[in-house]
Design an enzyme around this catalytic site. Sequence first.
Site, PDB file in Angstrom:
ATOM      1  N   HIS A 150      -6.879   9.388  -8.035  1.00  0.00           N
ATOM      2  CA  HIS A 150      -5.415   9.576  -8.123  1.00  0.00           C
ATOM      3  C   HIS A 150      -4.741   9.372  -6.768  1.00  0.00           C
ATOM      4  CE1 HIS A 150      -6.495  11.562 -11.935  1.00  0.00           C
ATOM      5  NE2 HIS A 150      -7.399  12.182 -11.212  1.00  0.00           N
ATOM      6  N   SER A 203       9.084  -9.681   9.890  1.00  0.00           N
ATOM      7  CA  SER A 203      10.278  -9.521   9.071  1.00  0.00           C
ATOM      8  C   SER A 203      11.426 -10.260   9.736  1.00  0.00           C
ATOM      9  CB  SER A 203      10.608  -8.034   8.962  1.00  0.00           C
ATOM     10  OG  SER A 203      11.984  -7.860   8.700  1.00  0.00           O
ATOM     11  N   LYS A 213       8.313  -4.928  12.425  1.00  0.00           N
ATOM     12  CA  LYS A 213       7.420  -5.083  11.272  1.00  0.00           C
ATOM     13  C   LYS A 213       6.294  -6.087  11.485  1.00  0.00           C
ATOM     14  CE  LYS A 213       7.947  -3.591   7.519  1.00  0.00           C
ATOM     15  NZ  LYS A 213       8.964  -3.786   6.494  1.00  0.00           N
ATOM     16  N   GLU A 225      -0.580  -8.912  -0.161  1.00  0.00           N
ATOM     17  CA  GLU A 225       0.363  -8.744  -1.280  1.00  0.00           C
ATOM     18  C   GLU A 225       0.389  -9.984  -2.170  1.00  0.00           C
ATOM     19  OE1 GLU A 225       4.166  -7.450   0.319  1.00  0.00           O
ATOM     20  OE2 GLU A 225       3.093  -6.183   1.713  1.00  0.00           O
TER      21      GLU A 225
END
Length: 467
Positions: free
Chosen positions: A156, A277, A283, A290
Site C-alpha cells: 500500500h 522544466s 526541476k 514517465e
Amino acid sequence: MSKLWSGRFSETTHELTDELNASIDFDKRLYFFDIVGSQAHAEMLARQGIIPVDDAKKIVEGLDAICADIEQGKFEFSRADEDIHMAIEAELTARIGEAGKRLHTARSRNDQVAVDFRMYIRQEGSEVIALILDFILTLTNVAETHIGSVMPAYTHLQRAQPATLAHYLLAYCSMLTRDVTRLENCLDRLNESPLGAGALAGTTHDIDRFMTASLLGFRGPMINSLDAVSDRDFALELLSDLSILAMHLSRYAEEIVIWNSHEFRFVEMADAFSTGSSIMPQKKNPDLAELARGKTGRVYGDLIALLTVMKGLPLAYNKDMQEDKEPVFDALDTVKLVLKVINEMTATMKINAARMKKAAQEGFITATDMADYLVRRGLAFRESYTVVGQLVKYCIDSEKTFETLTLEEYKSFSEAFEDDIFAAIDLENCIAGRKSFGSPAPEFVREQLQTMRVFLREHAVTLGEEE
Ligand code: ARG
C-alpha cells in the site's frame, strides 16, 4: 499504371480507393521476408518441375538485386502498387520479363503475407528477447553490488518489512525471465509455415510445402490450408506478451519515479536521462521513466486493436486483416525503444543506499520481526502481534522508536522481552535472519543472482549470442 489484378476490370481505381486500400506505406517493412519467401517458393517450383530451372534462377537473382536496391534506398515505393508483395513482383517482372510472371504460380498473397509476417515477427521477437536479456544483465549487475543495501519494502506504499535493493531488483529480474520465456514460447508456436496454402484451399500443382518450410527455417508446414491463411494468433500472442512486458516495465518505471522524488531520494537519474522544466529552474524530471510508463497505453491499445479486428471475421482471408501490421510494428518499436532507454537509465542512475537505509529505520518496519521474536519466546503469534501493536502505539504517542525504548519499557508490555530484543530488531540481523527460501537474506539473494546468471547464459546461447 495498371494493377497486377486488373484483368477483369475495365475502369481504373479511384485515388481514394488506393488511399484506403494500399498498405505499402507501412508493409514495405516486410520487404526482406517477402523476398526470401519468394526465393524459396521459386526454388521449390523449379525443383518440382512446375517452372523451368532457368526461370527460377532469374527470379532468385532478380530478387537479390531488388533487395540490394531497397537496402540502398534506390527503390521507389508507389501507392499504385498497393502492397509490398505486388510492388516487388511488378518490379521483378519489369526487370526480368517472362520469368517474373511465373513466380506467383501456386501462391496467393494470402499465404504470402502470412509467411512474411511470421518471419518478421520471428526476427523482431528475438530482438526483443535480446533486449530483455540486456536489461536483466544490468539489473543483476546492480543487484550484485547491493546485496547488503537495506531498504524498506512496501505494501500500500506504506513501509512494510525490510528488504534489500538486490532483492528488490531481482524481483524485476524474475518478472523479466517470464517475459523472455513467454516470447520464446510464442516464437516457437508461430514457427510453422503457411506458404503453399494458396488463397485458402491449396493448389492443383504438385508443390512441396515441406521444402519451402525448411528453406525458410520453419518446423514444417501448417496442417490446414484454411487456418494457415486465416490465423493471426501469432500476432495477437506477440502483442499480449509485449503488453505484459510493457506492464512490467511500467511498474519498474513507476518505482523509479517515486525513488527519484525529493521525498525519497533513493536514486538520482543521470543528467543524460533526465529533462528540465521550461518554467521551474530547479526541476530535474524523470520524464523518460514517465514515458516508459505512459507508452504502456499504446501497447495495450495495439493489442486491443487487433483483437477487435479479428473478432468477427469469417474464414478465410478478409481485407480487415491488413490492419494487423501497424499495431504490431508500433508495439515492437515502442517496447524496443523503452527497453533500451530503461536499461541505460538503470545502468547510469546513482543509488543512495544511505537514504534507503534511513527510510528502513523509520516506520516500525521491524514490527513483524519483533512479533516473531516473541513467538520464539513462547507467545502465540496472535498474542505477540497484539503486544507489538500496543508497543507501536506507545512509541507513536511518546515519540519514540523501537530502538530508543528501554528494556524496562519493553518488559512493561511483555515479560518475554529480554536484552537480546535489540539485536533481534537490528535491520541487518532481520534480513540475515530470514530463513525461508526466496527471502532477502544474502544466501538466498546469492542463489537468485546465480539463477539469473545461468538463465542469461542459457538464453543468450539460444539466441546465438555466446560470448
Ligand atoms: N496487403 C494485404 C495484407 O496485408 C496482402 C494480402 C492481400 N490479399 C488479398 N486477397 N487481397 O493483408
